[in-house]
Design a protein around this motif. Structure first.
Motif, PDB file in Angstrom:
ATOM      1  N   PRO A 201       0.809  -1.227   0.000  1.00  0.00           N
ATOM      2  CA  PRO A 201       0.000   0.000   0.000  1.00  0.00           C
ATOM      3  C   PRO A 201       0.837   1.270   0.000  1.00  0.00           C
ATOM      4  N   ASN A 202       2.119   1.150   0.167  1.00  0.00           N
ATOM      5  CA  ASN A 202       2.948   2.359   0.209  1.00  0.00           C
ATOM      6  C   ASN A 202       3.257   2.867  -1.197  1.00  0.00           C
ATOM      7  N   ILE A 203       3.340   4.172  -1.300  1.00  0.00           N
ATOM      8  CA  ILE A 203       3.608   4.817  -2.589  1.00  0.00           C
ATOM      9  C   ILE A 203       5.091   5.155  -2.622  1.00  0.00           C
ATOM     10  N   SER A 204       5.703   4.754  -3.697  1.00  0.00           N
ATOM     11  CA  SER A 204       7.144   4.937  -3.816  1.00  0.00           C
ATOM     12  C   SER A 204       7.477   6.124  -4.692  1.00  0.00           C
ATOM     13  N   GLY A 205       8.758   6.470  -4.702  1.00  0.00           N
ATOM     14  CA  GLY A 205       9.234   7.555  -5.552  1.00  0.00           C
ATOM     15  C   GLY A 205       9.520   8.804  -4.755  1.00  0.00           C
ATOM     16  N   LEU A 206      10.465   9.580  -5.319  1.00  0.00           N
ATOM     17  CA  LEU A 206      10.831  10.815  -4.639  1.00  0.00           C
ATOM     18  C   LEU A 206      10.226  12.040  -5.318  1.00  0.00           C
ATOM     19  N   GLU A 207      10.327  12.014  -6.600  1.00  0.00           N
ATOM     20  CA  GLU A 207       9.796  13.147  -7.359  1.00  0.00           C
ATOM     21  C   GLU A 207       8.283  13.043  -7.468  1.00  0.00           C
ATOM     22  N   PRO A 208       7.664  14.147  -7.651  1.00  0.00           N
ATOM     23  CA  PRO A 208       6.192  14.106  -7.811  1.00  0.00           C
ATOM     24  C   PRO A 208       5.756  13.225  -8.961  1.00  0.00           C
ATOM     25  N   SER A 209       6.522  13.296 -10.043  1.00  0.00           N
ATOM     26  CA  SER A 209       6.130  12.468 -11.191  1.00  0.00           C
ATOM     27  C   SER A 209       6.214  10.996 -10.842  1.00  0.00           C
ATOM     28  N   GLU A 210       7.270  10.630 -10.103  1.00  0.00           N
ATOM     29  CA  GLU A 210       7.437   9.234  -9.725  1.00  0.00           C
ATOM     30  C   GLU A 210       6.314   8.794  -8.770  1.00  0.00           C
ATOM     31  N   ARG A 211       5.972   9.629  -7.868  1.00  0.00           N
ATOM     32  CA  ARG A 211       4.924   9.287  -6.913  1.00  0.00           C
ATOM     33  C   ARG A 211       3.570   9.178  -7.613  1.00  0.00           C
ATOM     34  N   MET A 212       3.351  10.093  -8.572  1.00  0.00           N
ATOM     35  CA  MET A 212       2.082  10.004  -9.315  1.00  0.00           C
ATOM     36  C   MET A 212       2.054   8.740 -10.162  1.00  0.00           C
ATOM     37  N   ALA A 213       3.213   8.429 -10.729  1.00  0.00           N
ATOM     38  CA  ALA A 213       3.272   7.198 -11.522  1.00  0.00           C
ATOM     39  C   ALA A 213       3.035   5.988 -10.634  1.00  0.00           C
ATOM     40  N   SER A 214       3.594   6.047  -9.417  1.00  0.00           N
ATOM     41  CA  SER A 214       3.391   4.945  -8.477  1.00  0.00           C
ATOM     42  C   SER A 214       1.913   4.811  -8.108  1.00  0.00           C
ATOM     43  N   MET A 215       1.281   5.932  -7.891  1.00  0.00           N
ATOM     44  CA  MET A 215      -0.170   5.894  -7.573  1.00  0.00           C
ATOM     45  C   MET A 215      -0.933   5.218  -8.698  1.00  0.00           C
ATOM     46  N   TYR A 216      -0.603   5.648  -9.890  1.00  0.00           N
ATOM     47  CA  TYR A 216      -1.327   5.112 -11.044  1.00  0.00           C
ATOM     48  C   TYR A 216      -1.113   3.605 -11.158  1.00  0.00           C
ATOM     49  N   THR A 217       0.150   3.199 -10.980  1.00  0.00           N
ATOM     50  CA  THR A 217       0.476   1.782 -11.072  1.00  0.00           C
ATOM     51  C   THR A 217      -0.262   0.978 -10.001  1.00  0.00           C
ATOM     52  N   HIS A 218      -0.262   1.489  -8.792  1.00  0.00           N
ATOM     53  CA  HIS A 218      -0.982   0.813  -7.708  1.00  0.00           C
ATOM     54  C   HIS A 218      -2.468   0.700  -8.004  1.00  0.00           C
ATOM     55  N   LEU A 219      -3.019   1.770  -8.517  1.00  0.00           N
ATOM     56  CA  LEU A 219      -4.461   1.741  -8.841  1.00  0.00           C
ATOM     57  C   LEU A 219      -4.756   0.670  -9.884  1.00  0.00           C
ATOM     58  N   GLN A 220      -3.877   0.565 -10.851  1.00  0.00           N
ATOM     59  CA  GLN A 220      -4.075  -0.457 -11.882  1.00  0.00           C
ATOM     60  C   GLN A 220      -4.002  -1.854 -11.271  1.00  0.00           C
ATOM     61  N   ALA A 221      -3.010  -2.022 -10.358  1.00  0.00           N
ATOM     62  CA  ALA A 221      -2.846  -3.333  -9.726  1.00  0.00           C
ATOM     63  C   ALA A 221      -4.044  -3.687  -8.864  1.00  0.00           C
ATOM     64  N   PHE A 222      -4.478  -2.739  -8.092  1.00  0.00           N
ATOM     65  CA  PHE A 222      -5.652  -3.008  -7.242  1.00  0.00           C
ATOM     66  C   PHE A 222      -6.910  -3.235  -8.082  1.00  0.00           C
ATOM     67  N   SER A 223      -6.965  -2.607  -9.230  1.00  0.00           N
ATOM     68  CA  SER A 223      -8.115  -2.833 -10.108  1.00  0.00           C
ATOM     69  C   SER A 223      -8.222  -4.306 -10.472  1.00  0.00           C
ATOM     70  N   SER A 224      -7.052  -4.949 -10.771  1.00  0.00           N
ATOM     71  CA  SER A 224      -7.066  -6.368 -11.125  1.00  0.00           C
ATOM     72  C   SER A 224      -7.492  -7.220  -9.931  1.00  0.00           C
ATOM     73  N   HIS A 225      -6.995  -6.886  -8.759  1.00  0.00           N
ATOM     74  CA  HIS A 225      -7.365  -7.651  -7.568  1.00  0.00           C
ATOM     75  C   HIS A 225      -8.839  -7.481  -7.227  1.00  0.00           C
ATOM     76  N   LEU A 226      -9.308  -6.267  -7.379  1.00  0.00           N
ATOM     77  CA  LEU A 226     -10.742  -6.042  -7.104  1.00  0.00           C
ATOM     78  C   LEU A 226     -11.607  -6.840  -8.072  1.00  0.00           C
ATOM     79  N   LYS A 227     -11.129  -6.917  -9.290  1.00  0.00           N
ATOM     80  CA  LYS A 227     -11.894  -7.695 -10.278  1.00  0.00           C
ATOM     81  C   LYS A 227     -11.945  -9.160  -9.865  1.00  0.00           C
ATOM     82  N   ARG A 228     -10.785  -9.691  -9.370  1.00  0.00           N
ATOM     83  CA  ARG A 228     -10.751 -11.078  -8.928  1.00  0.00           C
ATOM     84  C   ARG A 228     -11.668 -11.288  -7.718  1.00  0.00           C
ATOM     85  N   VAL A 229     -11.640 -10.344  -6.793  1.00  0.00           N
ATOM     86  CA  VAL A 229     -12.523 -10.449  -5.615  1.00  0.00           C
ATOM     87  C   VAL A 229     -13.986 -10.432  -6.044  1.00  0.00           C
ATOM     88  N   GLN A 230     -14.307  -9.574  -6.990  1.00  0.00           N
ATOM     89  CA  GLN A 230     -15.692  -9.509  -7.475  1.00  0.00           C
ATOM     90  C   GLN A 230     -16.121 -10.829  -8.082  1.00  0.00           C
TER      91      GLN A 230
END
Lengths: 224, 927
Positions: free
Chosen positions: A90-119
């Motif tokens: 659940p932690n967001i990685s990266g130092l720069e804002p762009s990296e952190r935003m990219a990390s958020m996006y990546t995490h959201l995509q990953a959780f989207s797949s898991h949520l789909k499996r749970v559904q």
């Protein structure tokens, strides 16, 4: 005499041109400031909206976890904190804002797949039209919207930086599980997702303070 | 290949013609001709082809068509020309020659009517003339406007009840542009999100835009010809930017409206706040604490609230925007500056906290709560009313009663000495009306018969305390000259305005405007600087109000100015009821004024309608009179009369009244009486004179000279009789013969000759019963005026003109004229004549002198009865008959009675009960 007059005329014209140039420079600077202010307002507005959406999904996820637990039957305390389901950190990685935003996006995509499996799993476990299924579906929809918002923000702030692909490739989903494992898995996913959303809220808030305090960094990044 | 193309063109042309036949029937002959030509062309093939074959053209644009010559060299582009319909040639300046075999034309599409465009060849060669149909082609131009564009899109998403969801986004828009009847524009609502800041143009300029234009969700409504549509969300896109637009579509294509790009919460309309509670704090009588709950959690939408409140029943709302704290949402507020002891109605609504975003929700359900009571802070409104010589103290509650008034404290002071305080409990309404609409309370009645004035001070009391005192000097009669002048009352827009001039000298402290109707009084106070005001009380239309303006000088009431006024005048609900006193040529009418409640306005005039034989006339008289003399009427004629009373708003008809004028005028009656009297006098005079001057003639004609039998010498032949027999004395006046002989007259001398007389009865058979005026014995020519009883009824009928003085019905013994040893029983019936009685009858005393007619006096009454009193007469007859048994008797019997005993006399009476008239046996002496 004539040369002196010509010299005076030239001098006068030069002064007029200099004055005009200064005026134009002032206008340009002012317009730049105006544009920057406008962009700043947009930046603040966009991040604020994303922040609120994150908080909303966080609240909805909390409600979903309670509902989920209520519909799964008796589960022991702490089972939702189990590990070994390849649930994203659940932690967001990266130092720069762009990296952190990219990390958020990546995490959201990953959780989207898991949520789909749970559904999918809960569809087998719950009755059709169950409130759990509706809320999981709602959570997936909101996840998708939040991903789109982060995507949009990222390209707004960093138009020349492509969003990086997930580091580990496509999201790894757990292998087939028993019903109990499915229930535990779902709870773990939702709980972790909620923690991630809390982290994301903090990060977006930080981003807002960093990105929108001055002119957006897109101007400086554009030279990269 | 070219032949196939040609065939295709032909088929499309046929199709267009057939389609045009459906669409345009007005130019039927052209269509039929074209169709015939087309079939002809189909048979033989056409040498001209028009491109394009698309028949829908946009009105307001230029349309270009090209005519191409195929499969023949017989004609060139120079031989071609264009027609709009068959007869209207398109001018050459619109043509463009493409090459030798193609000619283009560009025409402006201006009109809305669809039409034909033909390409034709005009070469006069034999081949062209013979194959005319092959050298023409045409297309049907369907003219349309471009689709209408949607503008001013506005959308709203209403919250689903009790859920944080706004499932439907409904949008409306306006449209611009034209549209033909043949075609309808359909609209489709489009919603997409999330909408990125960068747009496609930014991406095209070289910016890296991967994924930026990938919108996650798109919602589309179903096409509709109307100006509204909606889309449904599975999950409302909170905190998302929406891109909303409308696509208009027609046969000429699609047009997009301008895009509306806003945050999703820009369109939300939440439910009304719930659980609104109002908390009363006794220590704060002028405030109420309001609490409520928002319909949705602030994590979805941050809301702001607005409160409105008013006193119960007033609907004069006051609005309060609830300020929001920076971090939290405000869900409570303390209303201040309220009036103590009043009921307040409170409502709350909410909307998106961001300015100009979202819609206000509906108002919450009303909550009514009463503020705590406080001491009355203003004076009661004290006034008075004079009625039947006493003053009635009346008042209204203080404007700021601050609670329910429970009592009034009254102090009266007739002199300089302070009076005692009196507490009058009342049941205060505690209502929320303004002071001008508060109910009037009667406090006390005081008599001012022997006092010039009284000073009254009144204070209102509620549960908390007492109000300041209101004092008034009430005079027995308002003193001073009228200080208010120029008073005027007018109405405008359902309000009554009172205007007056301020007095120059008097120091007026305030004015009291009083209005009264049907015993109901109300008033309002105005400042001393006011000279015009509207009456604030509830006035009724069609009601007469007595409006007064009282100047008040330091609590002393001065003489008022008064006027009557109506808020609104109407036609009287009824007219006056009429009464009349008809004469011959005229009639006096009078009526009572209409009752005040039925007038409904000021009576301006009365109109008297009177009708005779469907002839209607009317007379208008002023409204202040109540009687009128109708003249020029016809005598002995029935008139229908009714009166209408009129106001400025209409008339009311009274009840119809009928009267008949007199048959004769009084002067006519007098004239007739005088005329008749004079005529009668003249007649009498003339008759008298005639009789006087023609006495001899009349006597000769009416009473011819009868030889006096007494003077006859024939009577001397009998030795038993003296040569001169005393002739019965007759009283004969000119024209009238009066017999002195009574009914039962008996000449004593006849008794002596009774025997000889009986011998001559046969001779005088016809004369023996004669009697009466003409049948009197003094007449020389006897007349059959007396009949037997058997002939009585006939004679009574037939001798209507013959005056029958009496009829004598003789008994058989008498009629037979045979002297019988037995006493004769004669029946005498009374006369039926109304002829005046002879002197002998009218004056029986005269008769009594020479006869025994004393017994016959009752007959006088018998003869005074009129013919109409037959019943009475008959009864009298019966009575008289009884009497006659005692009073009348035949002469012979009476003569015998003088010698017979009483018993015999009684027998005779019983034997002859009907004999009531004495036979005139001795009227004449035997001649």
């Amino acid at each position: 005499m004539n040369g002196h007059v010509k010299s005076m005329n030239f001098q006068q014209r030069a002064e007029t041109a200099a004055t005009l140039l200064c005026f134009l420079l002032l206008l340009a600077v002012d317009s730049t400031k105006t544009v920057a202010a406008a962009r700043n307002r947009e930046c603040s507005s966009d991040l604020e909206r994303t922040l609120r959406l994150t908080k909303l999904i966080h609240r909805q996820t909390g409600v979903l976890i309670k509902t989920y637990k209520a519909f799964q039957g008796e589960m022991g305390p702490g089972v939702c904190k189990a590990t070994g389901f390849d649930v994203p950190d659940p932690n967001i990685s990266g130092l720069e804002p762009s990296e952190r935003m990219a990390s958020m996006y990546t995490h959201l995509q990953a959780f989207s797949s898991h949520l789909k499996r749970v559904q999918e799993q809960q569809t087998d476990l719950q009755l059709p039209g169950s409130i759990v299924l509706r809320k999981i579906n709602e959570s997936r929809v909101q996840n998708k919207r939040l991903s789109s918002s982060i995507n949009s923000l990222y390209h707004t702030f960093f138009p020349n930086l492509p969003l990086p692909e997930p580091a580990g490739g496509p999201t790894t989903l757990p292998p087939p599980q028993t019903v109990f494992q499915q229930k535990i898995y779902g709870c773990v996913v939702l709980t972790t997702y909620k923690v991630f959303l809390a982290n994301m809220s903090k990060n977006v808030k930080t981003l807002k303070s960093k990105m929108c305090r001055k002119a957006p960094k897109s101007t400086s990044n554009s030279g990269r | 290949m070219s032949s196939m193309l040609l065939q295709l063109f032909r088929l499309s042309f046929i199709a267009s013609v057939l389609h045009a036949e459906h669409e345009k029937t007005s130019d039927l002959s052209v269509v039929q001709q074209t169709v015939m030509d087309t079939f002809h062309m189909e048979e033989y093939g056409s040498y001209l082809v028009i491109a394009p074959q698309s028949s829908v053209v946009e009105i307001g644009t230029n349309f270009t068509a090209t005519c191409v010559i195929t499969n023949t060299d017989e004609v060139t582009a120079d031989d071609l020309y264009w027609n709009r319909s068959l007869s209207s040639v398109v001018p050459k300046e619109y043509y463009t020659k493409i090459n030798v075999s193609a000619l283009a034309v560009t025409i402006p599409i201006t009109s809305r009517e669809s039409e034909w465009l033909f390409c034709l060849a005009n070469k006069k060669s034999a081949f062209v003339l013979l194959n005319k149909s092959k050298f023409m082609n045409g297309i049907w131009l369907k003219k349309r406007y471009p689709p209408k564009r949607a503008t001013n899109i506005s959308c709203v998403a209403e919250q689903k009840e009790n859920e944080p969801s706004f499932p439907v986004l409904s949008c409306t828009w306006e449209t611009v542009g034209h549209q033909t009847k043949d075609e309808q524009t359909t609209y489709t609502l489009m919603v997409e999100f999330p909408f990125p800041r960068l747009n496609r143009a930014d991406c095209i300029t070289g910016v890296f835009c991967k994924g930026i234009i990938n919108r996650t969700e798109t919602y589309t409504s179903s096409p509709t010809p109307h100006n509204k549509a909606s889309v449904s969300f599975g999950s409302f896109p909170h905190h998302m930017n929406l891109d909303i637009w409308v696509v208009s579509q027609s046969s000429l294509g699609k047009i997009e409206s301008e895009h509306l790009r806003q945050d999703a919460h820009y369109f939300v309309k939440t439910s009304a706040p719930s659980n609104v509670k109002v908390i009363v704090e006794q220590s704060f009588p002028t405030s109420l604490l309001v609490k409520w709950q928002h319909p949705i959690d602030q994590v979805y939408i941050k809301l702001t609230s607005q409160i409105r409140f008013c006193q119960d029943g007033s609907l004069d709302w006051r609005y309060v925007d609830v300020p929001n704290a920076d971090t939290s949402v405000q869900t409570s507020f303390r209303l201040q500056d309220l009036q103590p002891g009043k009921d307040y109605v409170i409502q709350v609504r909410c909307k998106n906290v961001r300015r100009n975003r979202g819609y206000w929700s509906d108002w919450s359900d009303s909550v009514t709560e009463k503020t705590p009571e406080d001491r009355p802070t203003s004076k009661p409104d004290l006034w008075w009313k004079s009625e039947n010589g006493e003053a009635q103290l009346i008042c209204k509650e203080p404007k700021f009663s601050n609670g329910r008034i429970t009592a009034y404290s009254i102090k009266l002071r007739y002199t300089k000495k302070e009076g005692e305080q009196e507490i009058i409990p009342v049941n205060g309404s505690g209502t929320q009306q303004s002071v001008d609409q508060k109910p009037v309370t009667l406090l006390k009645r005081i008599s001012l018969a022997d006092k010039p004035s009284v000073r009254v001070c009144v204070a209102a009391i509620n549960s908390v305390g007492t109000s300041p005192e209101a004092c008034l000097h009430i005079p027995a009669k308002p003193s001073g000259t009228q200080t208010v002048e120029g008073m005027n009352v007018s109405t405008l827009d359902g309000q009554m305005f009172v205007e007056w001039k301020q007095p120059n000298s008097a120091a007026v402290t305030e004015y009291v405007i009083e209005w009264m109707s049907n015993g109901k009084i109300d008033w309002q106070r105005e400042r001393n600087s006011t000279n015009k005001t509207a009456i604030k009380g509830k006035l009724q239309p069609y009601v007469c109000y007595n409006v007064s303006v009282y100047p008040i000088q330091s609590g002393f009431i001065r003489k008022p100015a008064r006027l009557e006024a109506y808020l609104k005048q109407g036609a009287p609900s009824e007219g006056p009821s009429t009464q009349s006193n008809p004469a011959y040529y005229s009639a006096e009418l009078w009526w009572n004024p209409i009752p005040l409640d039925k007038r409904r306005g000021f009576i301006t005039n009365y109109t008297i309608f009177y009708q005779k034989d469907h002839q209607l006339k009317n007379i208008t008289v002023p409204g202040n009179i109540t009687s009128y003399d109708l003249t020029n009427l016809s005598g002995n004629t029935k008139y229908d009369v009714w009166i209408t009373a009129s106001t400025i708003a209409g008339s009311g008809k009274g009840i119809s009244h009928s009267f008949t004028t007199l048959k004769y005028a009084p002067e006519m009656v007098a004239g007739v009486v005088v005329g008749v009297s004079l005529g009668f006098l003249f007649f009498v005079l003339m008759t008298t004179l005639l009789c006087f001057y023609k006495k001899e003639v009349i006597k000769k004609n009416l009473w011819p000279q009868i030889p006096n039998p007494g003077e006859s010498t024939i009577g001397n032949w009998s030795p038993d009789y003296p040569s001169k027999v005393e002739t019965p004395k007759e009283n004969c006046v000119t024209g009238v013969c009066v017999l002195n002989v009574g009914v039962c007259e008996v000449t004593p001398g006849f008794e002596e000759d009774k025997t000889s007389l009986s011998l001559k009865k046969d001779k005088y058979l016809s004369e023996e019963h004669s009697s009466g005026i003409f049948g009197s014995s003094c007449m020389s020519s006897p007349r059959q005026s007396v009949s037997d009883s058997d002939e009585g009824p006939d004679l009574a009928d037939s001798t209507a003109s013959t005056v029958q003085y009496s009829s004598v019905v003789a008994s058989s013994g008498y009629k037979g004229q045979n002297p019988a040893p037995q006493p004769q029983h004669s029946i005498f019936s009374r006369s039926e004549s109304t002829q005046p009685l002879l002197d002998s009858e009218e004056h029986p005393d005269i008769v009594q002198e020479g006869s025994r007619q004393v017994q016959c006096s009752p007959r006088e009454s018998l003869f005074t009865h009129g013919a109409e009193n037959q019943n009475t007469i008959e009864s009298d007859n019966c009575r008289l008959l009884g009497m006659e048994q005692h009073d009348f008797c035949p002469l012979k019997e009476e003569a015998e009675q003088t010698t017979e005993s009483d018993s015999q006399s009684a027998d005779a009476e019983s034997a002859s009960p009907l004999s009531s008239y004495m036979p005139q046996l001795g009227g004449y002496r035997p001649q």
